[in-house]
Motif scaffolding. Structure first.
Motif, PDB file in Angstrom:
ATOM      1  N   TYR A   1       0.842  -1.187   0.000  1.00  0.00           N
ATOM      2  CA  TYR A   1       0.000   0.000   0.000  1.00  0.00           C
ATOM      3  C   TYR A   1       0.886   1.249   0.000  1.00  0.00           C
ATOM      4  CZ  TYR A   1      -4.046  -2.901   1.145  1.00  0.00           C
ATOM      5  OH  TYR A   1      -5.050  -3.829   1.113  1.00  0.00           O
ATOM      6  N   ALA A   2       0.535   2.206  -0.849  1.00  0.00           N
ATOM      7  CA  ALA A   2       1.253   3.483  -0.854  1.00  0.00           C
ATOM      8  C   ALA A   2       0.848   4.288   0.369  1.00  0.00           C
ATOM      9  CB  ALA A   2       0.932   4.253  -2.128  1.00  0.00           C
ATOM     10  N   LYS A   3       1.792   5.090   0.878  1.00  0.00           N
ATOM     11  CA  LYS A   3       1.454   5.982   1.975  1.00  0.00           C
ATOM     12  C   LYS A   3       0.473   7.041   1.459  1.00  0.00           C
ATOM     13  CE  LYS A   3       4.280   4.555   5.335  1.00  0.00           C
ATOM     14  NZ  LYS A   3       4.949   3.429   4.698  1.00  0.00           N
ATOM     15  N   PRO A   4      -0.565   7.360   2.205  1.00  0.00           N
ATOM     16  CA  PRO A   4      -1.541   8.349   1.747  1.00  0.00           C
ATOM     17  C   PRO A   4      -0.939   9.747   1.657  1.00  0.00           C
ATOM     18  CG  PRO A   4      -1.995   7.673   4.004  1.00  0.00           C
ATOM     19  CD  PRO A   4      -0.928   6.763   3.499  1.00  0.00           C
ATOM     20  N   LYS A   5      -1.444  10.513   0.698  1.00  0.00           N
ATOM     21  CA  LYS A   5      -1.042  11.920   0.547  1.00  0.00           C
ATOM     22  C   LYS A   5      -1.964  12.776   1.413  1.00  0.00           C
ATOM     23  CE  LYS A   5      -1.608  11.412  -3.836  1.00  0.00           C
ATOM     24  NZ  LYS A   5      -1.767  11.656  -5.295  1.00  0.00           N
ATOM     25  N   ILE A   6      -1.364  13.658   2.204  1.00  0.00           N
ATOM     26  CA  ILE A   6      -2.104  14.443   3.178  1.00  0.00           C
ATOM     27  C   ILE A   6      -1.972  15.932   2.839  1.00  0.00           C
ATOM     28  CG2 ILE A   6      -2.473  14.910   5.624  1.00  0.00           C
ATOM     29  CD1 ILE A   6      -2.673  11.953   4.950  1.00  0.00           C
ATOM     30  N   THR A   7      -3.082  16.658   2.938  1.00  0.00           N
ATOM     31  CA  THR A   7      -3.047  18.118   2.889  1.00  0.00           C
ATOM     32  C   THR A   7      -3.617  18.655   4.191  1.00  0.00           C
ATOM     33  OG1 THR A   7      -3.254  18.260   0.486  1.00  0.00           O
ATOM     34  CG2 THR A   7      -3.891  20.200   1.747  1.00  0.00           C
ATOM     35  N   ILE A   8      -2.881  19.562   4.829  1.00  0.00           N
ATOM     36  CA  ILE A   8      -3.326  20.231   6.052  1.00  0.00           C
ATOM     37  C   ILE A   8      -3.666  21.674   5.701  1.00  0.00           C
ATOM     38  CG2 ILE A   8      -2.704  20.950   8.389  1.00  0.00           C
ATOM     39  CD1 ILE A   8      -0.714  18.612   8.467  1.00  0.00           C
ATOM     40  N   LEU A   9      -4.908  22.059   5.949  1.00  0.00           N
ATOM     41  CA  LEU A   9      -5.359  23.427   5.694  1.00  0.00           C
ATOM     42  C   LEU A   9      -5.548  24.129   7.032  1.00  0.00           C
ATOM     43  CD1 LEU A   9      -8.042  22.785   2.912  1.00  0.00           C
ATOM     44  CD2 LEU A   9      -5.636  23.420   2.619  1.00  0.00           C
ATOM     45  N   LEU A  10      -4.851  25.230   7.203  1.00  0.00           N
ATOM     46  CA  LEU A  10      -4.884  25.997   8.443  1.00  0.00           C
ATOM     47  C   LEU A  10      -5.741  27.238   8.238  1.00  0.00           C
ATOM     48  CD1 LEU A  10      -1.043  25.852   9.057  1.00  0.00           C
ATOM     49  CD2 LEU A  10      -2.743  24.372  10.126  1.00  0.00           C
ATOM     50  N   THR A  11      -6.723  27.450   9.098  1.00  0.00           N
ATOM     51  CA  THR A  11      -7.606  28.602   8.961  1.00  0.00           C
ATOM     52  C   THR A  11      -7.363  29.591  10.096  1.00  0.00           C
ATOM     53  OG1 THR A  11      -9.412  27.680  10.282  1.00  0.00           O
ATOM     54  CG2 THR A  11      -9.349  27.090   7.952  1.00  0.00           C
ATOM     55  N   GLY A  12      -7.460  30.867   9.779  1.00  0.00           N
ATOM     56  CA  GLY A  12      -7.366  31.878  10.835  1.00  0.00           C
ATOM     57  C   GLY A  12      -6.407  33.002  10.498  1.00  0.00           C
ATOM     58  N   ASN A  13      -6.944  34.227  10.411  1.00  0.00           N
ATOM     59  CA  ASN A  13      -6.093  35.397  10.181  1.00  0.00           C
ATOM     60  C   ASN A  13      -5.177  35.684  11.360  1.00  0.00           C
ATOM     61  OD1 ASN A  13      -7.359  35.758   7.731  1.00  0.00           O
ATOM     62  ND2 ASN A  13      -8.756  37.351   8.451  1.00  0.00           N
ATOM     63  N   GLU A  14      -5.500  35.105  12.519  1.00  0.00           N
ATOM     64  CA  GLU A  14      -4.706  35.392  13.715  1.00  0.00           C
ATOM     65  C   GLU A  14      -3.440  34.552  13.807  1.00  0.00           C
ATOM     66  OE1 GLU A  14      -7.252  31.867  14.824  1.00  0.00           O
ATOM     67  OE2 GLU A  14      -7.404  33.654  13.571  1.00  0.00           O
ATOM     68  N   LEU A  72      -6.292  12.356   2.008  1.00  0.00           N
ATOM     69  CA  LEU A  72      -6.908  12.788   3.255  1.00  0.00           C
ATOM     70  C   LEU A  72      -6.614  14.265   3.462  1.00  0.00           C
ATOM     71  CD1 LEU A  72      -8.341  12.230   6.001  1.00  0.00           C
ATOM     72  CD2 LEU A  72      -6.079  11.687   6.929  1.00  0.00           C
ATOM     73  N   VAL A  73      -7.661  15.039   3.746  1.00  0.00           N
ATOM     74  CA  VAL A  73      -7.529  16.462   4.032  1.00  0.00           C
ATOM     75  C   VAL A  73      -7.829  16.683   5.512  1.00  0.00           C
ATOM     76  CG1 VAL A  73      -8.380  18.793   3.532  1.00  0.00           C
ATOM     77  CG2 VAL A  73      -8.222  17.090   1.697  1.00  0.00           C
ATOM     78  N   LEU A  74      -6.943  17.418   6.167  1.00  0.00           N
ATOM     79  CA  LEU A  74      -7.138  17.790   7.563  1.00  0.00           C
ATOM     80  C   LEU A  74      -7.279  19.302   7.633  1.00  0.00           C
ATOM     81  CD1 LEU A  74      -4.397  15.553   9.260  1.00  0.00           C
ATOM     82  CD2 LEU A  74      -6.834  15.052   8.997  1.00  0.00           C
ATOM     83  N   ILE A  75      -8.443  19.771   8.062  1.00  0.00           N
ATOM     84  CA  ILE A  75      -8.659  21.197   8.256  1.00  0.00           C
ATOM     85  C   ILE A  75      -8.474  21.504   9.732  1.00  0.00           C
ATOM     86  CG2 ILE A  75     -10.258  23.126   7.987  1.00  0.00           C
ATOM     87  CD1 ILE A  75     -11.785  21.485   5.939  1.00  0.00           C
ATOM     88  N   SER A  76      -7.690  22.522  10.029  1.00  0.00           N
ATOM     89  CA  SER A  76      -7.455  22.922  11.414  1.00  0.00           C
ATOM     90  C   SER A  76      -8.228  24.198  11.692  1.00  0.00           C
ATOM     91  CB  SER A  76      -5.961  23.147  11.663  1.00  0.00           C
ATOM     92  OG  SER A  76      -5.749  23.635  12.975  1.00  0.00           O
ATOM     93  N   GLY A  77      -9.278  24.102  12.518  1.00  0.00           N
ATOM     94  CA  GLY A  77     -10.073  25.265  12.870  1.00  0.00           C
ATOM     95  C   GLY A  77     -11.099  25.603  11.807  1.00  0.00           C
ATOM     96  N   GLY A  78     -11.947  26.576  12.131  1.00  0.00           N
ATOM     97  CA  GLY A  78     -12.920  27.076  11.172  1.00  0.00           C
ATOM     98  C   GLY A  78     -14.173  26.238  11.015  1.00  0.00           C
ATOM     99  N   ILE A  79     -14.348  25.193  11.858  1.00  0.00           N
ATOM    100  CA  ILE A  79     -15.489  24.293  11.679  1.00  0.00           C
ATOM    101  C   ILE A  79     -16.579  24.554  12.719  1.00  0.00           C
ATOM    102  CG2 ILE A  79     -14.582  22.458  13.174  1.00  0.00           C
ATOM    103  CD1 ILE A  79     -16.595  22.116   9.829  1.00  0.00           C
ATOM    104  N   SER A  80     -16.340  25.482  13.645  1.00  0.00           N
ATOM    105  CA  SER A  80     -17.340  25.769  14.668  1.00  0.00           C
ATOM    106  C   SER A  80     -18.361  26.763  14.117  1.00  0.00           C
ATOM    107  CB  SER A  80     -16.646  26.316  15.930  1.00  0.00           C
ATOM    108  OG  SER A  80     -17.529  26.275  17.026  1.00  0.00           O
TER     109      SER A  80
END
Length: 229
Positions: A1-14, A72-80
Motif C-alpha cells: 500500500y502506498a502511503k496516503p497523501k495528506i493536505t493540512i489546511l490551516l484557517t485563521g487570520n490570527e 486525506l484532508v485535515l482542516i485545522s479550525g474554522g469548523i465551529s
C-alpha cells in the motif's frame, strides 16, 4: 500500500509562524507542527500545508484543490459556529458528504468527518490539544486502514486508576494520562489549549459521560499512544 497523501489546511487570520515576534491580535500556529510530527511517526511524509485567510471564497478554492490532490484532508479550525468559521459552508458548496459532525466528547466536540469521491476529510478543532486528541482517536485508525492494516486504532487496555476521579462534565472524556507500573494516572493540564500534558503522557483514559465517579483501583479504558508504547 502506498502511503496516503495528506493536505493540512490551516484557517485563521490570527495565525503567525513561530520564530517571528508576535504582533497585536496574533497567536503562534502550532497545529501543523503537532500533526506533522504525528504523521511522521506513522511514516507519512507526503504532506502539504496551506494557510487560508478567513474568507469564504479563499476557503472554497483551497479546499477544492486539496480534495483533488490528497487522499486525506485535515482542516485545522474554522469548523465551529463563529462569524469567521467558513469551513462548514465551504464543504457544503463543494458537495462533500457529511458522515458526522459534532461528538459529545471533551476535548474535540466540533469534529467533522466527510468524504468527497475518493478523498476523506476531517475538520479538527482549532485548539492544539483537541486537535491531537481527535487525531489519535479518529484520524489515526483511518490512516492505518488506508495503509492496509486490518487491526486499526490505538491499543486499548483495562488498567486500574492510581487515584480517585470525579467526572463533572456531561460529555465523554479523553484525558491525557501516564501508565506506569500497571497503574494509570490522569495528568494535570487537560485544557484544550494546553499541549504540555501530551508531551508527558503515554496514554489516553476514556471516561464515558455516564460515569461520574471512579475510585482508586477501579479499571478504566486506557488507550496507548504510539510514542509511549
Amino acid at each position: 500500500y502506498a502511503k496516503p497523501k495528506i493536505t493540512i489546511l490551516l484557517t485563521g487570520n490570527e495565525l503567525q509562524q513561530a520564530g517571528k515576534p508576535l504582533t497585536l491580535g496574533k497567536i503562534y500556529e502550532s497545529n501543523s507542527l503537532v500533526l506533522q510530527a504525528a504523521l511522521q511517526q506513522m511514516g507519512i511524509t507526503t504532506v502539504k500545508i496551506k494557510l487560508i485567510e478567513d474568507d469564504l471564497n479563499a476557503t472554497v478554492q483551497a479546499l477544492k484543490v486539496a480534495l483533488e490532490e490528497a487522499d486525506l484532508v485535515l482542516i485545522s479550525g474554522g469548523i465551529s459556529v463563529g462569524d469567521f468559521d467558513f469551513a462548514g459552508t465551504a464543504l457544503q458548496q463543494l458537495g462533500v458528504e457529511e458522515i458526522f459532525y459534532k461528538v459529545k466528547q471533551k476535548p474535540g466536540k466540533p469534529l467533522y468527518f466527510g468524504k468527497h469521491q475518493q478523498t476523506y476529510l476531517f475538520a479538527l478543532p482549532g485548539n492544539p490539544a483537541s486537535t491531537l486528541n481527535c487525531f489519535y482517536v479518529y484520524v489515526y485508525p483511518l490512516l492505518e486502514a488506508l495503509m492496509g492494516k486490518t487491526k486499526t486504532g490505538l491499543m486499548r487496555l483495562q488498567q486500574p486508576l492510581a487515584h480517585d476521579f470525579e467526572n463533572t462534565n456531561d460529555r465523554a472524556l479523553f484525558l491525557k494520562a501516564s501508565l506506569e507500573n500497571n497503574k494509570v494516572s490522569i495528568r494535570t493540564g487537560q485544557a484544550s489549549s494546553m499541549i504540555k500534558a501530551f508531551a508527558e503522557a503515554n496514554a489516553l483514559v476514556y471516561i464515558p459521560h455516564s460515569q461520574k465517579e471512579i475510585k482508586k483501583g477501579e479499571a478504566v479504558q486506557t488507550l496507548l499512544l504510539p510514542h509511549g508504547i
